[in-house]
Design an enzyme around this catalytic site. Structure first.
Site, short mmCIF file in Angstrom:
data_model
loop_
_atom_site.label_atom_id
_atom_site.label_comp_id
_atom_site.label_asym_id
_atom_site.label_seq_id
_atom_site.Cartn_x
_atom_site.Cartn_y
_atom_site.Cartn_z
N ASP A 167 -11.59 12.39 -0.34
CA ASP A 167 -10.46 12.09 -0.05
C ASP A 167 -9.95 13.47 -1.73
OD1 ASP A 167 -10.06 10.65 1.44
OD2 ASP A 167 -9.08 9.16 -0.06
N TYR A 217 0.81 -0.82 -0.02
CA TYR A 217 -0.52 0.04 -0.17
C TYR A 217 1.05 0.98 -0.01
CZ TYR A 217 -3.47 3.94 1.31
OH TYR A 217 -3.96 4.58 1.12
N GLU A 232 -17.55 -0.55 -3.10
CA GLU A 232 -16.86 0.30 -2.03
C GLU A 232 -18.14 1.91 -2.49
OE1 GLU A 232 -13.12 0.93 -3.47
OE2 GLU A 232 -12.55 2.72 -1.80
N GLY A 275 -11.66 11.88 4.97
CA GLY A 275 -12.17 10.79 4.60
C GLY A 275 -13.09 10.22 2.85
N GLN A 316 -9.04 10.88 11.30
CA GLN A 316 -9.74 10.67 10.03
C GLN A 316 -10.78 10.54 11.28
OE1 GLN A 316 -9.40 6.62 8.41
NE2 GLN A 316 -10.08 7.31 6.04
C1 9WN Z 1 -6.71 6.91 2.00
C2 9WN Z 1 -10.65 2.65 3.03
C3 9WN Z 1 -10.67 4.20 3.30
C4 9WN Z 1 -11.64 5.52 3.25
C5 9WN Z 1 -11.46 6.40 2.71
C6 9WN Z 1 -11.03 6.47 1.44
C7 9WN Z 1 -10.22 6.23 1.01
C8 9WN Z 1 -7.85 6.89 0.98
C9 9WN Z 1 -6.98 5.68 -0.30
O1 9WN Z 1 -9.76 4.42 1.57
O2 9WN Z 1 -8.75 6.51 1.58
O3 9WN Z 1 -6.84 7.37 3.00
O4 9WN Z 1 -6.02 5.48 -0.05
O5 9WN Z 1 -7.72 6.62 -0.58
O6 9WN Z 1 -10.95 8.07 0.28
O7 9WN Z 1 -12.47 7.17 3.34
O8 9WN Z 1 -11.16 5.72 4.91
O9 9WN Z 1 -11.03 2.49 3.03
#
Ligand code: 9WN
Length: 428
Positions: A170, A84, A397, A168, A108
């Site tokens: 983004d 990641y 998602e 959250g 968050q």
């Molecule tokens: C960065 C995990 C997370 C959610 C967020 C969503 C997305 C991450 C990413 O995924 O964000 O934190 O890598 O895009 O925007 O709301 O918590 O599901």
């Protein structure tokens, strides 16, 4: 088996598939392999219906990443997993309470205290419930107070958001003003997300340039907002984040009260916060709350579901909530409800992540808020529309605002967890 039964079975299978060793639940298999903050809060509510002890472990795992300041990081990294980006190397020297914890350096939306409150009430044995609450109460209090203590600017009790990832949501068009400034990090970075799902459904390169620029800025100032506030291009009062924080303060207070412990945030401070929220973020023309850019000293003129979160926070009465929702729905013609951005708002894209698609958690937050305000018919309609979307398309998602087609990862934990909650605890 009825259709609800098969949806429940399907949703439970998603949570079990994403369960990492019985300790934490990843949001999805490949895209998000670590533990995420607000995901795990929603997920704990889902587990509480299936396996209450597992919900407790989910919360324990998240809390074990807490910092000395009380901050609950947005990612708690699993040190065994390296696919990641950005990895923990971008967040050096984080002051976690427990040695060996590897986390990000931002937070968050603080759903956790509310999740612990809701999951606690799902435990029929009062002694067991109170014993759990007694064990986690201080950590929840610290998580709430962290924002009041370290993340406000002079003259307002509202919480300052310092990174789009903290929101959250983004790549919300609300943050385009900052993306347009063209900030870029000093070091090259890699992306993994666009190798897993279609790039057309993800944030764009200029979004990531801003994200990584801010990561460097925040880390290089030792994660101390007051040190970087004068130089950061991104400091906002986010309508969603602040509404969720307020509700977290109230629910952490309910837990403290059930235990006979002192208030988490005083009634006077809560009243001052409510006042500031309404004065700073309400927009009469849009009939919605908007976010506020501390740098320009102005509201950000972009309507999104974040503006409805006062309904969940309990920051508006039923009449105002009904009008806000009615307006939002009326401007969302030809869309499944609720599009994260209404289609008449500049920046709307029906299939791109947080720029238009429908998301189960935000729908859940609004539906539960409407329920609490006694707007049961509206709450039920939204809950049913949400569950139907998942029934037809699967535990995705998020969902294309126009077609309803699932997008992003197809085995998504918070979608599964919250559908379980809506089916097992229908709107009253
Ligand atoms: C960065 C995990 C997370 C959610 C967020 C969503 C997305 C991450 C990413 O995924 O964000 O934190 O890598 O895009 O925007 O709301 O918590 O599901």
């Amino acid at each position: 088996m009825g259709t609800s039964d098969s949806l429940l079975t399907q949703a439970e299978a998603v949570l079990r598939a994403n369960d990492v060793g019985g300790h934490y639940t990843r949001p999805s298999g490949r895209l998000y392999p670590h533990q995420w903050n607000w995901d795990s809060a929603f997920i704990a509510i889902g587990w509480a219906h299936l396996d209450w002890d597992r919900a407790v472990r989910e919360v324990d795992a998240l809390l074990s990443g807490q910092w000395t300041s009380g901050l609950l990081p947005h990612i708690r990294y699993n040190p065994q997993i390296h696919d990641y980006a950005p990895g923990p190397e971008w967040w050096p020297a984080v002051p976690a309470r427990s040695a060996g914890e590897v986390t990000s350096g931002i937070s968050q939306p603080l759903v956790l205290p509310t999740a612990v409150y809701v999951a606690g009430l799902l435990q029929p044995d009062r002694e067991v419930r109170l014993a759990w609450w007694a064990r986690v109460c201080d950590q929840l209090r610290d998580a709430v107070r962290y924002f009041a203590d370290y993340r406000t600017a002079p003259g307002s009790p509202l919480i300052v958001l310092v990174h789009p990832w903290e929101s959250g949501l983004d790549n919300s068009p609300r943050w385009d003003f900052a993306v347009r400034q063209g900030h870029r990090p000093s070091r090259p970075y890699r992306r993994v997300d666009t190798t897993i799902v279609a790039a057309a459904e993800r944030p764009q390169p200029p979004d990531y340039d801003l994200y990584m620029y801010l990561v460097e800025l925040i880390a290089s100032h030792g994660y101390d907002m007051r040190a970087y506030l004068p130089v950061t291009p991104f400091a906002v009062y986010d309508a969603l984040f602040n509404a969720i924080w307020y509700r977290a303060a109230v629910d952490a207070g309910r837990i403290a009260e059930a235990l006979g412990r002192p208030a988490v945030v005083s009634p006077e401070a809560l009243a001052g916060f409510r006042r500031a929220y309404r004065e700073t973020l309400w927009n009469e023309q849009q009939h919605l709350f908007l976010d506020y850019d501390l740098k320009s000293g102005r509201q950000i003129p972009v309507a999104t579901t974040a503006g409805l979160m006062a309904v969940y926070g309990g920051l508006v009465d039923a009449e105002q909530a009904g009008t806000m929702l009615g307006r939002y729905v009326a401007r969302s013609r030809n869309c499944h409800l609720l599009p994260s951005t209404p289609p008449d708002q500049e920046g709307f894209e029906p299939a791109r992540y947080h720029r238009g698609p429908v998301w189960v958690p935000t729908n859940w937050l609004v539906a539960r808020g409407l329920e609490d305000l006694g707007l049961r018919a509206d709450a039920r309609a939204l809950a049913e529309a949400t569950v139907d979307l998942v029934r037809v398309h699967g535990c995705y998602e998020y969902f294309d605002a126009h077609t309803g087609k699932g997008a992003g990862d197809g085995q998504f934990s918070w979608t599964a967890a919250l559908v379980i909650d809506l089916l097992r605890r229908p709107i009253a």
